[in-house]
Motif scaffolding. Structure first.
Motif, short mmCIF file in Angstrom:
data_model
loop_
_atom_site.label_atom_id
_atom_site.label_comp_id
_atom_site.label_asym_id
_atom_site.label_seq_id
_atom_site.Cartn_x
_atom_site.Cartn_y
_atom_site.Cartn_z
N ASP A 55 0.84 -1.19 0.00
CA ASP A 55 0.00 0.00 0.00
C ASP A 55 0.89 1.25 0.00
OD1 ASP A 55 -1.93 1.96 0.40
OD2 ASP A 55 -2.31 1.40 2.48
N MET A 56 0.73 2.11 -1.00
CA MET A 56 1.56 3.32 -1.10
C MET A 56 1.37 4.25 0.08
SD MET A 56 3.66 3.12 -3.52
CE MET A 56 4.25 4.80 -3.50
N GLN A 57 0.18 4.30 0.66
CA GLN A 57 -0.06 5.15 1.83
C GLN A 57 0.77 4.67 3.03
OE1 GLN A 57 -1.25 7.86 0.16
NE2 GLN A 57 -2.12 8.26 2.16
N ALA A 58 0.85 3.36 3.21
CA ALA A 58 1.65 2.81 4.30
C ALA A 58 3.13 3.11 4.09
CB ALA A 58 1.44 1.30 4.40
N ARG A 59 3.59 3.01 2.86
CA ARG A 59 4.98 3.31 2.56
C ARG A 59 5.28 4.79 2.75
NH1 ARG A 59 6.25 -0.25 -2.72
NH2 ARG A 59 8.17 0.94 -2.60
N LYS A 60 4.34 5.64 2.37
CA LYS A 60 4.51 7.08 2.56
C LYS A 60 4.56 7.40 4.06
CE LYS A 60 2.38 11.51 1.60
NZ LYS A 60 1.19 12.23 1.22
N TYR A 61 3.69 6.77 4.82
CA TYR A 61 3.67 6.95 6.28
C TYR A 61 5.03 6.58 6.89
CZ TYR A 61 2.79 5.70 11.14
OH TYR A 61 2.88 5.58 12.51
N LEU A 62 5.58 5.43 6.50
CA LEU A 62 6.87 5.01 7.05
C LEU A 62 8.00 5.95 6.63
CD1 LEU A 62 6.81 1.12 6.85
CD2 LEU A 62 6.75 2.56 8.89
N THR A 63 7.94 6.47 5.42
CA THR A 63 8.94 7.43 4.98
C THR A 63 8.88 8.69 5.84
OG1 THR A 63 8.91 6.60 2.73
CG2 THR A 63 9.73 8.84 3.02
N GLU A 64 7.68 9.17 6.11
CA GLU A 64 7.51 10.35 6.97
C GLU A 64 8.02 10.07 8.38
OE1 GLU A 64 3.31 10.98 6.59
OE2 GLU A 64 3.51 11.95 4.62
N GLN A 65 7.69 8.90 8.91
CA GLN A 65 8.13 8.55 10.25
C GLN A 65 9.65 8.41 10.32
OE1 GLN A 65 6.19 8.55 13.07
NE2 GLN A 65 4.87 9.48 11.54
N ARG A 66 10.25 7.85 9.26
CA ARG A 66 11.70 7.72 9.21
C ARG A 66 12.37 9.09 9.25
NH1 ARG A 66 12.82 5.41 4.07
NH2 ARG A 66 13.03 7.54 3.37
N ASP A 67 11.84 10.03 8.47
CA ASP A 67 12.40 11.38 8.45
C ASP A 67 12.29 12.04 9.83
OD1 ASP A 67 13.03 11.01 5.79
OD2 ASP A 67 11.31 12.16 5.04
N LEU A 68 11.14 11.87 10.49
CA LEU A 68 10.97 12.42 11.84
C LEU A 68 11.92 11.77 12.82
CD1 LEU A 68 7.06 12.58 11.97
CD2 LEU A 68 8.64 14.52 11.78
N PHE A 69 12.07 10.46 12.73
CA PHE A 69 12.94 9.69 13.62
C PHE A 69 14.38 10.20 13.55
CE2 PHE A 69 15.71 6.06 14.52
CZ PHE A 69 15.17 5.55 15.70
N PHE A 70 14.89 10.39 12.34
CA PHE A 70 16.27 10.83 12.18
C PHE A 70 16.47 12.31 12.49
CE2 PHE A 70 16.74 7.12 9.12
CZ PHE A 70 17.34 6.32 10.08
N SER A 71 15.44 13.12 12.34
CA SER A 71 15.58 14.55 12.58
C SER A 71 15.45 14.93 14.05
CB SER A 71 14.56 15.33 11.76
OG SER A 71 13.26 15.11 12.26
N GLY A 72 15.05 13.98 14.88
CA GLY A 72 14.90 14.27 16.31
C GLY A 72 13.54 14.84 16.67
N GLU A 73 12.63 14.90 15.70
CA GLU A 73 11.28 15.38 15.97
C GLU A 73 10.43 14.25 16.56
OE1 GLU A 73 9.54 17.74 12.76
OE2 GLU A 73 11.53 17.77 11.84
N ALA A 74 9.25 14.61 17.03
CA ALA A 74 8.34 13.61 17.59
C ALA A 74 7.88 12.66 16.48
CB ALA A 74 7.14 14.28 18.23
N PHE A 75 7.96 11.36 16.74
CA PHE A 75 7.54 10.34 15.77
C PHE A 75 6.59 9.39 16.46
CE2 PHE A 75 11.53 9.14 17.73
CZ PHE A 75 11.30 7.84 18.15
N ASP A 76 5.81 8.66 15.68
CA ASP A 76 4.83 7.72 16.23
C ASP A 76 5.54 6.56 16.92
OD1 ASP A 76 2.83 9.28 15.25
OD2 ASP A 76 2.23 7.90 13.65
#
Length: 92
Positions: A59-80
């Motif tokens: 599912d492209m939405q699930a992949r997009k979600y994980l990409t967003e979460q990955r970016d947040l994770f590495f940037s030090g921002e709040a992630f799910d």
């Protein structure tokens, strides 16, 4: 001699990945700016998110979600976080 990078998650010089985790500009950015330690932590967290949220990787939405979460994770921002996850007590 191991390759080091200035890790954007930990804001310090740490051992880098031996190769880009996937092709393309995002993979190259991770290779140049994310430590092996941070990448390993992300892959564990990603697995928890996929399992807890029952994500379908086709599912492209699930992949997009994980990409967003990955970016947040590495940037030090709040992630799910995975709601049902309880960290293992390593002191036992």
């Amino acid at each position: 001699m191991t390759r080091t990078v200035f890790c954007k998650k930990y804001q310090q010089e740490l051992e880098g990945l031996s190769a880009a985790p996937f092709p393309g500009p995002k993979g190259e950015d991770i290779y140049l700016n994310v430590s092996a330690k941070a990448w390993g932590e992300w892959t564990e967290h990603q697995t928890r998110l996929i399992n807890e949220k029952h994500l379908n990787m086709m599912d492209m939405q699930a992949r997009k979600y994980l990409t967003e979460q990955r970016d947040l994770f590495f940037s030090g921002e709040a992630f799910d976080k995975a709601e049902g996850y309880v960290p293992e007590n390593k002191d036992k």
